[in-house]
Design a protein around this motif. Sequence first.
Motif, mmCIF file in Angstrom:
data_model
loop_
_atom_site.group_PDB
_atom_site.id
_atom_site.type_symbol
_atom_site.label_atom_id
_atom_site.label_comp_id
_atom_site.label_asym_id
_atom_site.label_seq_id
_atom_site.Cartn_x
_atom_site.Cartn_y
_atom_site.Cartn_z
ATOM 1 N N HIS A 65 0.914 -1.079 0.007
ATOM 2 C CA HIS A 65 -0.027 -0.084 -0.228
ATOM 3 C C HIS A 65 0.894 1.280 0.137
ATOM 4 O O HIS A 65 1.840 1.405 0.762
ATOM 5 C CB HIS A 65 -0.975 0.098 1.204
ATOM 6 N N GLY A 66 0.582 2.312 -0.629
ATOM 7 C CA GLY A 66 1.131 3.543 -0.804
ATOM 8 C C GLY A 66 2.488 3.511 -1.461
ATOM 9 O O GLY A 66 3.170 4.507 -1.657
ATOM 10 N N PHE A 67 2.930 2.594 -2.061
ATOM 11 C CA PHE A 67 4.019 2.404 -2.858
ATOM 12 C C PHE A 67 4.014 3.167 -4.070
ATOM 13 O O PHE A 67 3.805 2.973 -4.946
ATOM 14 C CB PHE A 67 4.621 0.826 -3.250
ATOM 15 N N ASP A 68 5.021 4.469 -3.977
ATOM 16 C CA ASP A 68 5.273 5.106 -5.115
ATOM 17 C C ASP A 68 6.443 6.016 -4.975
ATOM 18 O O ASP A 68 6.465 6.989 -4.191
ATOM 19 C CB ASP A 68 3.984 6.257 -4.986
ATOM 20 N N PRO A 69 7.474 5.895 -5.709
ATOM 21 C CA PRO A 69 8.655 6.389 -5.575
ATOM 22 C C PRO A 69 8.461 7.925 -5.764
ATOM 23 O O PRO A 69 9.445 8.743 -5.269
ATOM 24 C CB PRO A 69 9.444 5.799 -6.816
ATOM 25 N N ALA A 70 7.656 8.175 -6.311
ATOM 26 C CA ALA A 70 7.270 10.053 -6.479
ATOM 27 C C ALA A 70 6.361 10.405 -5.763
ATOM 28 O O ALA A 70 5.841 11.764 -5.713
ATOM 29 C CB ALA A 70 7.020 10.287 -8.000
ATOM 30 N N PHE A 71 6.170 9.676 -4.219
ATOM 31 C CA PHE A 71 4.959 10.263 -3.636
ATOM 32 C C PHE A 71 5.258 11.383 -3.038
ATOM 33 O O PHE A 71 4.387 12.258 -2.675
ATOM 34 C CB PHE A 71 4.804 9.129 -2.275
ATOM 35 N N VAL A 72 6.452 12.138 -2.846
ATOM 36 C CA VAL A 72 6.638 13.373 -2.187
ATOM 37 C C VAL A 72 6.369 14.325 -3.038
ATOM 38 O O VAL A 72 6.091 15.643 -2.392
ATOM 39 C CB VAL A 72 8.405 13.279 -2.024
ATOM 40 N N GLN A 73 6.026 14.310 -4.485
ATOM 41 C CA GLN A 73 5.785 15.292 -5.178
ATOM 42 C C GLN A 73 4.550 15.985 -4.631
ATOM 43 O O GLN A 73 3.939 17.183 -4.868
ATOM 44 C CB GLN A 73 5.811 14.886 -6.701
ATOM 45 N N ALA A 74 3.539 15.055 -4.359
ATOM 46 C CA ALA A 74 2.101 15.597 -3.785
ATOM 47 C C ALA A 74 2.199 16.566 -2.623
ATOM 48 O O ALA A 74 1.442 17.366 -2.448
ATOM 49 C CB ALA A 74 1.388 14.284 -3.182
ATOM 50 N N TYR A 75 3.451 16.932 -1.910
ATOM 51 C CA TYR A 75 3.758 17.814 -1.005
ATOM 52 C C TYR A 75 3.812 19.104 -1.379
ATOM 53 O O TYR A 75 3.979 20.109 -0.733
ATOM 54 C CB TYR A 75 4.650 17.131 0.123
ATOM 55 N N LYS A 76 4.389 19.091 -2.763
ATOM 56 C CA LYS A 76 4.639 20.390 -3.372
ATOM 57 C C LYS A 76 5.893 21.178 -2.806
ATOM 58 O O LYS A 76 5.717 22.233 -2.463
ATOM 59 C CB LYS A 76 3.521 21.089 -3.650
ATOM 60 N N PHE A 77 6.865 20.435 -2.216
ATOM 61 C CA PHE A 77 7.935 21.226 -1.786
ATOM 62 C C PHE A 77 8.688 21.998 -2.581
ATOM 63 O O PHE A 77 9.249 23.071 -2.081
ATOM 64 C CB PHE A 77 8.939 20.111 -1.214
ATOM 65 N N ASP A 78 8.674 21.865 -3.847
ATOM 66 C CA ASP A 78 9.257 22.938 -4.882
ATOM 67 C C ASP A 78 8.624 24.394 -4.858
ATOM 68 O O ASP A 78 9.304 25.133 -5.295
ATOM 69 C CB ASP A 78 9.254 22.280 -6.281
ATOM 70 N N GLU A 79 7.535 24.292 -4.313
ATOM 71 C CA GLU A 79 6.931 25.580 -4.363
ATOM 72 C C GLU A 79 7.149 26.429 -3.084
ATOM 73 O O GLU A 79 7.009 27.757 -2.903
ATOM 74 C CB GLU A 79 5.282 25.300 -4.319
ATOM 75 N N ARG A 80 8.003 25.948 -2.338
ATOM 76 C CA ARG A 80 8.360 26.736 -1.139
ATOM 77 C C ARG A 80 9.353 27.695 -1.451
ATOM 78 O O ARG A 80 10.188 27.529 -2.367
ATOM 79 C CB ARG A 80 9.028 25.769 -0.095
ATOM 80 N N THR A 81 9.302 29.033 -0.702
ATOM 81 C CA THR A 81 10.195 30.090 -0.977
ATOM 82 C C THR A 81 11.215 30.440 -0.171
ATOM 83 O O THR A 81 12.243 30.921 -0.281
ATOM 84 C CB THR A 81 9.223 31.342 -1.062
ATOM 85 N N VAL A 82 11.212 29.687 1.160
ATOM 86 C CA VAL A 82 12.170 29.906 2.203
ATOM 87 C C VAL A 82 12.597 28.453 2.674
ATOM 88 O O VAL A 82 12.085 27.538 2.390
ATOM 89 C CB VAL A 82 11.785 30.931 3.322
ATOM 90 N N SER A 83 13.618 28.632 3.436
ATOM 91 C CA SER A 83 14.565 27.175 3.949
ATOM 92 C C SER A 83 13.515 27.041 5.370
ATOM 93 O O SER A 83 13.033 27.781 5.764
ATOM 94 C CB SER A 83 15.884 27.736 4.268
#
Length: 369
Positions: free
Chosen positions: A71-89
């Motif tokens: 269940h939940g196996f997806d190597p790209a699952f992190v993309q759902a969190y949209k970390f690349d849209e963050r603007t600061v550390s």
Amino acid sequence: MLDPIIAFFQRVFAAIGRGIGMVVAWLLWPFLAAHGWYRDRTWVIKGPILAVLFLLVVVYGQFIYRTQVWHGFDPAFVQAYKFDERTVSAGAPLPGEANRCQDSAVVTTAAALTDQNVNQNSWISSTLLYKLGLFGLDWDNTPYMDNKASFQRGVNQVVRRTGIQLADNLGRVRGTSGINNDLQDARGNLQFDESTWYFGTDPFGFKTPTPSYYRAAVESWTRFNASLATCESVFDARSDNLLQLLDGMASDLGNTSDILRRRSEEFNAGWFDTRADDRFWFAYGQLYAQYALLQATRADFSGVIRERNLTVIWAGMETQLQAALRIQPAIISNGSEAGWIMPTHLATMGFYILRVRSNMVEIQAILDR
């Protein structure tokens, strides 16, 4: 002229048929004898036997389901969190929001990976039937039912290492402030033995099973991120902390690469190597977790990555991980590197691991200048 030859082959095939028939009869004899004995018993005896057989079917059916369905196996699952849209550390104040700071993508991802292991799926290594093995033989020594357990342990290895870094370095200001209690609790819980069931003999008595400790770690990380979002905790996104985080990951990959190399060199049995799948899926679990955590790390240390011009090489490292994670064979083969019949999945995985590790080492060298 051909009659003697035809007769010879007829005798050969007849002998083979009789041999196969004898083997089948030998295998079926205990079941036929048991059926005959069972048929003559009363329901006082038949009833409990049926109940036991039904229970075994249900229990082993559940065990097979737990080990074979991921269940939940997806190597790209992190993309759902949209970390690349963050603007600061991580830990930095959010622009235009009073008393609000950016929470940690690394903490979020570590919690998500552990949640996949113990909440979305059963933690296989501590289940009773897995510990009992196949007629007493450890499942890891068979080609069956152990791939998911190996994968989970590989993921857990990476998350454990990350938990140590979070408690000792990332959640403190230059290592001089006190250790955050939530991060400390998470680190301690993740160090718990991977195979503890509800009862054990060393020491003898009832125990808290492994998944309970890992679930507690998820809760601790969630509390830490909540306090970080309100600027009550700290996340020290400095270049030397990034260097140590990558150093731990590279060290793990180096060790796994050596394990794959030794297995590939010493046990060249192709599809008949019963431990090749364990090594492969453990390594795959490590890469799966590292790929997720490195995407999160890119978001948490976005300032450092921009300042040190690491964007291109970091993207290359993630591309190498993506390529490795696309290797998902149905049956793992540990064949010769020069062979042409049986593939060599262990050597292939080891090749990708070394490429990823070389990228990490290069980034470390840049950070260390």
